[in-house]
Design an enzyme around this catalytic site. Structure first.
Site, PDB file in Angstrom:
ATOM      1  N   ASP A  69       1.052  -0.949  -0.131  1.00 21.05           N
ATOM      2  CA  ASP A  69       0.146  -0.175   0.104  1.00 21.05           C
ATOM      3  C   ASP A  69       0.780   1.128  -0.544  1.00 21.05           C
ATOM      4  OD1 ASP A  69      -2.322   1.524   0.498  1.00 21.05           O
ATOM      5  OD2 ASP A  69      -1.552   1.664   2.199  1.00 21.05           O
TER       6      ASP A  69
ATOM      7  N   ASP B  45      -0.692   5.311   0.848  1.00 20.13           N
ATOM      8  CA  ASP B  45      -0.199   6.133   2.172  1.00 20.13           C
ATOM      9  C   ASP B  45      -0.759   5.878   3.522  1.00 20.13           C
ATOM     10  OD1 ASP B  45      -0.960   8.641   0.709  1.00 20.13           O
ATOM     11  OD2 ASP B  45      -2.710   8.192  -0.637  1.00 20.13           O
TER      12      ASP B  45
END
Length: 214
Positions: free
Chosen positions: A7, A9
């Site tokens: 991922d 952020d």
């Protein structure tokens, strides 16, 4: 282990702080206040969901497309100036590369925002990048991770996902992947096929491989 998906952020880079700054600035333009509690409500969600929520909270009579552009331009400008890679992420990326394990970046952020981050991190460190522009449904739907697996020609059940949000964990689990969770703003509980740690500094490639057999 056929691939590992990161991922972006709050997991790969310290961008949740930047999101909070830009959201606060945009809400001020809308004549309303923004709090960390509002940000937590949107953790791991899409830009469309964020814009709709901000307009609902503020009650402002502004077109969603305008607010969306404020958000995108603000994030791209701030992130293009540089963003901090979170502890352990670069080391894990290098270790996976050394072992020849394909790596993908899978984010609910838009391509423009991901591109701004990758200027700091390095696009060449990833074998594929999947953003909100590449799917019809973002996390918690499994489509982003299924798309990444298809791009790399791998089986999701032979992949490990690194996530920081419940939405992301739900997407990875629904796709059939094992998960390493590094909770940022919201708690994530351990579960079968899921390792919960406080930092990527606690994770080695051997831990990822072992997770597929847990």
């Amino acid at each position: 282990m056929e691939a590992v998906f990161f991922d972006m952020d709050g997991l790969l880079v310290d961008s949740e702080r930047v999101w909070l700054e830009i959201e606060t600035e945009v809400m001020a333009r809308l004549g309303a206040e923004w709090t960390p509690e509002h940000q937590v409500h949107l953790l791991g969600g899409s830009m469309e969901r964020t814009v709709d929520y901000m307009l609902a909270v503020s009650g402002a009579d502004v077109r969603p497309a305008v607010v969306r552009e404020w958000m995108i331009s603000g994030m791209v400008a701030r992130l293009s100036a540089g963003v901090r890679v979170l502890p352990g992420a670069s080391e894990l990326l290098d270790a996976l590369r050394d072992e020849g394990v394909p790596v993908g970046l899978v984010t609910s952020s838009l391509k423009e925002i991901a591109d701004a981050v990758l200027k700091s991190v390095g696009r060449d460190r990833f074998d594929c990048v999947v953003t909100a522009d590449d799917v019809t449904r973002t996390k918690p739907d499994p489509e982003p991770y299924l798309t990444a697996a298809r791009l790399l020609g791998v089986e999701p059940v032979r992949c490990v996902v690194l996530e920081d949000s419940p939405n992301g964990v739900a997407a990875a689990t629904a796709a059939g992947c094992a998960v390493v969770a590094v909770p940022s703003l919201l708690p994530i509980e351990p579960a079968p096929g899921r390792l919960v740690v406080t930092s990527l500094t606690e994770v080695a490639v051997t831990d990822l491989r072992a997770l597929l057999h847990s």
